[in-house]
Design a protein around this motif. Structure first.
Motif, PDB file in Angstrom:
ATOM      1  N   VAL A   1      16.378  25.740 -83.241  1.00  0.00           N
ATOM      2  CA  VAL A   1      16.161  25.722 -81.802  1.00  0.00           C
ATOM      3  C   VAL A   1      15.629  24.137 -81.358  1.00  0.00           C
ATOM      4  CG1 VAL A   1      14.566  26.741 -80.110  1.00  0.00           C
ATOM      5  CG2 VAL A   1      15.561  28.317 -81.841  1.00  0.00           C
ATOM      6  N   PHE A   2      14.770  23.877 -81.950  1.00  0.00           N
ATOM      7  CA  PHE A   2      14.334  22.520 -81.290  1.00  0.00           C
ATOM      8  C   PHE A   2      14.708  21.226 -82.216  1.00  0.00           C
ATOM      9  CE2 PHE A   2      11.040  23.247 -84.614  1.00  0.00           C
ATOM     10  CZ  PHE A   2      10.600  22.019 -84.890  1.00  0.00           C
ATOM     11  N   LEU A   3      14.845  21.333 -83.235  1.00  0.00           N
ATOM     12  CA  LEU A   3      14.931  20.031 -84.205  1.00  0.00           C
ATOM     13  C   LEU A   3      16.210  19.165 -83.992  1.00  0.00           C
ATOM     14  CD1 LEU A   3      13.819  18.256 -86.159  1.00  0.00           C
ATOM     15  CD2 LEU A   3      14.500  19.593 -88.212  1.00  0.00           C
ATOM     16  N   PRO A   4      17.418  19.744 -83.555  1.00  0.00           N
ATOM     17  CA  PRO A   4      18.519  19.016 -83.621  1.00  0.00           C
ATOM     18  C   PRO A   4      18.190  18.103 -82.363  1.00  0.00           C
ATOM     19  CG  PRO A   4      19.343  21.093 -84.253  1.00  0.00           C
ATOM     20  CD  PRO A   4      18.024  21.161 -83.906  1.00  0.00           C
ATOM     21  N   LYS A   5      17.632  18.949 -81.217  1.00  0.00           N
ATOM     22  CA  LYS A   5      17.229  18.048 -79.950  1.00  0.00           C
ATOM     23  C   LYS A   5      16.372  16.950 -80.038  1.00  0.00           C
ATOM     24  CE  LYS A   5      18.312  22.488 -77.593  1.00  0.00           C
ATOM     25  NZ  LYS A   5      17.680  23.563 -76.665  1.00  0.00           N
ATOM     26  N   LEU A   6      15.209  17.378 -80.849  1.00  0.00           N
ATOM     27  CA  LEU A   6      14.188  16.465 -81.037  1.00  0.00           C
ATOM     28  C   LEU A   6      14.684  15.213 -81.751  1.00  0.00           C
ATOM     29  CD1 LEU A   6      11.224  16.164 -80.397  1.00  0.00           C
ATOM     30  CD2 LEU A   6      10.628  17.033 -82.762  1.00  0.00           C
ATOM     31  N   TYR A   7      15.400  15.533 -82.776  1.00  0.00           N
ATOM     32  CA  TYR A   7      15.786  14.344 -83.621  1.00  0.00           C
ATOM     33  C   TYR A   7      16.781  13.369 -82.986  1.00  0.00           C
ATOM     34  CZ  TYR A   7      18.112  11.776 -87.529  1.00  0.00           C
ATOM     35  OH  TYR A   7      18.784  10.901 -88.206  1.00  0.00           O
ATOM     36  N   GLU A   8      17.597  13.978 -81.863  1.00  0.00           N
ATOM     37  CA  GLU A   8      18.559  13.086 -81.508  1.00  0.00           C
ATOM     38  C   GLU A   8      17.741  12.031 -80.367  1.00  0.00           C
ATOM     39  OE1 GLU A   8      21.976  11.453 -80.059  1.00  0.00           O
ATOM     40  OE2 GLU A   8      21.681  13.024 -81.636  1.00  0.00           O
ATOM     41  N   LEU A   9      16.674  12.583 -79.752  1.00  0.00           N
ATOM     42  CA  LEU A   9      15.821  11.940 -78.804  1.00  0.00           C
ATOM     43  C   LEU A   9      15.204  10.725 -79.785  1.00  0.00           C
ATOM     44  CD1 LEU A   9      13.959  14.841 -76.780  1.00  0.00           C
ATOM     45  CD2 LEU A   9      15.637  13.084 -76.142  1.00  0.00           C
ATOM     46  N   TRP A  10      14.917  10.880 -80.853  1.00  0.00           N
ATOM     47  CA  TRP A  10      13.904   9.928 -81.562  1.00  0.00           C
ATOM     48  C   TRP A  10      14.839   9.064 -82.623  1.00  0.00           C
ATOM     49  CZ3 TRP A  10       9.013   8.350 -81.172  1.00  0.00           C
ATOM     50  CH2 TRP A  10       8.107   8.851 -80.419  1.00  0.00           C
ATOM     51  N   LYS A  11      15.852   9.420 -83.096  1.00  0.00           N
ATOM     52  CA  LYS A  11      16.466   8.698 -83.974  1.00  0.00           C
ATOM     53  C   LYS A  11      16.880   7.273 -84.051  1.00  0.00           C
ATOM     54  CE  LYS A  11      21.448  10.101 -82.882  1.00  0.00           C
ATOM     55  NZ  LYS A  11      21.934   8.686 -82.956  1.00  0.00           N
ATOM     56  N   ASP A  12      17.083   6.757 -82.712  1.00  0.00           N
ATOM     57  CA  ASP A  12      17.384   5.358 -82.631  1.00  0.00           C
ATOM     58  C   ASP A  12      15.922   4.636 -82.134  1.00  0.00           C
ATOM     59  OD1 ASP A  12      19.842   5.541 -83.581  1.00  0.00           O
ATOM     60  OD2 ASP A  12      20.440   6.533 -81.487  1.00  0.00           O
ATOM     61  N   HIS A  13      15.030   5.539 -81.996  1.00  0.00           N
ATOM     62  CA  HIS A  13      13.606   4.737 -81.592  1.00  0.00           C
ATOM     63  C   HIS A  13      13.257   3.622 -82.550  1.00  0.00           C
ATOM     64  CE1 HIS A  13       9.779   4.551 -79.392  1.00  0.00           C
ATOM     65  NE2 HIS A  13       9.214   4.271 -80.507  1.00  0.00           N
ATOM     66  N   PRO A  14      13.054   2.281 -81.849  1.00  0.00           N
ATOM     67  CA  PRO A  14      12.944   1.292 -82.957  1.00  0.00           C
ATOM     68  C   PRO A  14      11.672   0.880 -83.549  1.00  0.00           C
ATOM     69  CG  PRO A  14      12.822   0.455 -80.344  1.00  0.00           C
ATOM     70  CD  PRO A  14      12.832   1.925 -80.349  1.00  0.00           C
ATOM     71  N   ASP A  15      10.629   1.386 -83.380  1.00  0.00           N
ATOM     72  CA  ASP A  15       9.316   1.528 -83.773  1.00  0.00           C
ATOM     73  C   ASP A  15       9.155   1.896 -84.954  1.00  0.00           C
ATOM     74  OD1 ASP A  15       6.694   0.736 -84.417  1.00  0.00           O
ATOM     75  OD2 ASP A  15       5.782   0.538 -82.585  1.00  0.00           O
TER      76      ASP A  15
END
Length: 279
Positions: free
Chosen positions: A223-237
Motif C-alpha cells: 500500500v505505502f512502500l512503492p510510493k514512499l520509496y519513489e519519493l526518497w530514492k533519489d534524495h541526495p543526503d
C-alpha cells in the motif's frame, strides 16, 4: 576530527506516554496471498536446535508491486514509514543506534505497539530490537536472497527471541517470509516483560505471531512502500536516505553472509562513526 552535529532520525510526533495511546482503530486489510508455487518451509539448523532454539511460527507471503530493493531500503529507513506499516497498531519508533552511524548490523531501534485496538500497548515504554549479525545468529538451513535478522535480549545478555524476515524478487512482486525463533533456554524474559508482570502478575502475554499482526504489517507494504520509496530514492543526503543491500549468500564457512558490506550500497561493517574518526 571536526565538531559535527549528527542527524539522528526519529519517527515524528505521536502520543506520549506511549502506553496510554489506546483505542485507535486499525485500517481494514486482507491477508496477503500465499506464494505460488509454495515456498519450502524454513528448518532450524542442528546448531540452533542444540542451543535450545524453537521455531513456533513462520508466515509466507506474496507481496505484489514490491521489489527487493524497496524492502532493503525500508529496513534502514524505518523512521519514514513505521506508522504506515501497521496503522493504529504502531505507537512508538526511534533509533537508539542508527544504521548510518553504527552500520546496519549494529543498529538498534525501540518500539511500542498493540496487536488489537482493545488491548494494552505492548512493550510499555518500549522494546529494544537489535539487528543481529547473520554469521552469528541466522538459524536456518536455507535462505531467500535477501535477509534481516533481529532480536530481543534479556538483562542477562541472552537472546530471548528473534524475528527473521527474508524475501526475493519474483514476477509481479516479491515472496516474503517472517519467522519467529524463541530461545527455550533463556533464564529470564526481557526487561519489558518483567515490568509488565511486576505491575500485573496475572497479565496475559500473547506474542505477536499468535495474532494477525504479522499479516497486518505485510499487507500494508504494497500500500505505502512503492510510493514512499519513489519519493526518497533519489534524495541526495546519505545521512537522511540510507541505502543498503541486504542480499546474502552462503560462505565457505557454511554460514550466511551479507554480500555487500561497504560502499554506497552497503554501510554494514564500516559505520559512519568509524568514517568520521578518519576525518
Amino acid at each position: 576530527m571536526t565538531d559535527k552535529t549528527l542527524y539522528v532520525a526519529s519517527a515524528g510526533q505521536t502520543h506520549i506516554p506511549f502506553q496510554e495511546n489506546e483505542g485507535v482503530p486499525f485500517v481494514p486489510f486482507e491477508r496477503p496471498a500465499k506464494p505460488e508455487p509454495p515456498l519450502a518451509p524454513l528448518k532450524l539448523t542442528q546448531e540452533a536446535i542444540d542451543k535450545g532454539y524453537d521455531l513456533p511460527s513462520q508466515r509466507h507471503h506474496f507481496l505484489p508491486g514490491l521489489t527487493s530493493e524497496m524492502l532493503d531500503w525500508f529496513w534502514a529507513n524505518m523512521e519514514k514509514g513505521y506508522y504506515l506499516w501497521a496503522p493504529g497498531s504502531h505507537k512508538r519508533f526511534n533509533w537508539l543506534k542508527t544504521p548510518y552511524e553504527y552500520g546496519f548490523e549494529d543498529s538498534v531501534h525501540i518500539i511500542a505497539e498493540t496487536t488489537d485496538p482493545a488491548l494494552p500497548v505492548f512493550g510499555g515504554e518500549g522494546v529494544e530490537i537489535h539487528r543481529l549479525h547473520l554469521t552469528d545468529f541466522y538459524p536456518f538451513t536455507t535462505a531467500l536472497k535477501h535477509v534481516i535478522c533481529e532480536g530481543v535480549f534479556n538483562d542477562a545478555g541472552e537472546l530471548v527471541d528473534s524475528t527473521v524476515h527474508e524475501w526475493e524478487d519474483v514476477p509481479g512482486g516479491i515472496v516474503h517470509i517472517t519467522a519467529t525463533v524463541t530461545n527455550t533456554r533463556a533464564s529470564m524474559p526481557p526487561g519489558f516483560i518483567l515490568d509488565i508482570l511486576k505491575k500485573d502478575p496475572d497479565a496475559k502475554l500473547v506474542p505477536n505471531y499468535a495474532t494477525d499482526h504479522e499479516d497486518y504489517e505485510a499487507s500494508q507494504w504494497p500500500v505505502f512502500l512503492p510510493k514512499l520509496y519513489e519519493l526518497w530514492k533519489d534524495h541526495p543526503d546519505p545521512s537522511q536516505n540510507v541505502h543498503c543491500d541486504l542480499s546474502a549468500k552462503w560462505g565457505d564457512d557454511g554460514r550466511l553472509h551479507y554480500i555487500n558490506t561497504e560502499g554506497d550500497r552497503g554501510r554494514f561493517s564500516v559505520s559512519f562513526r568509524e568514517k568520521m574518526m578518519k576525518v
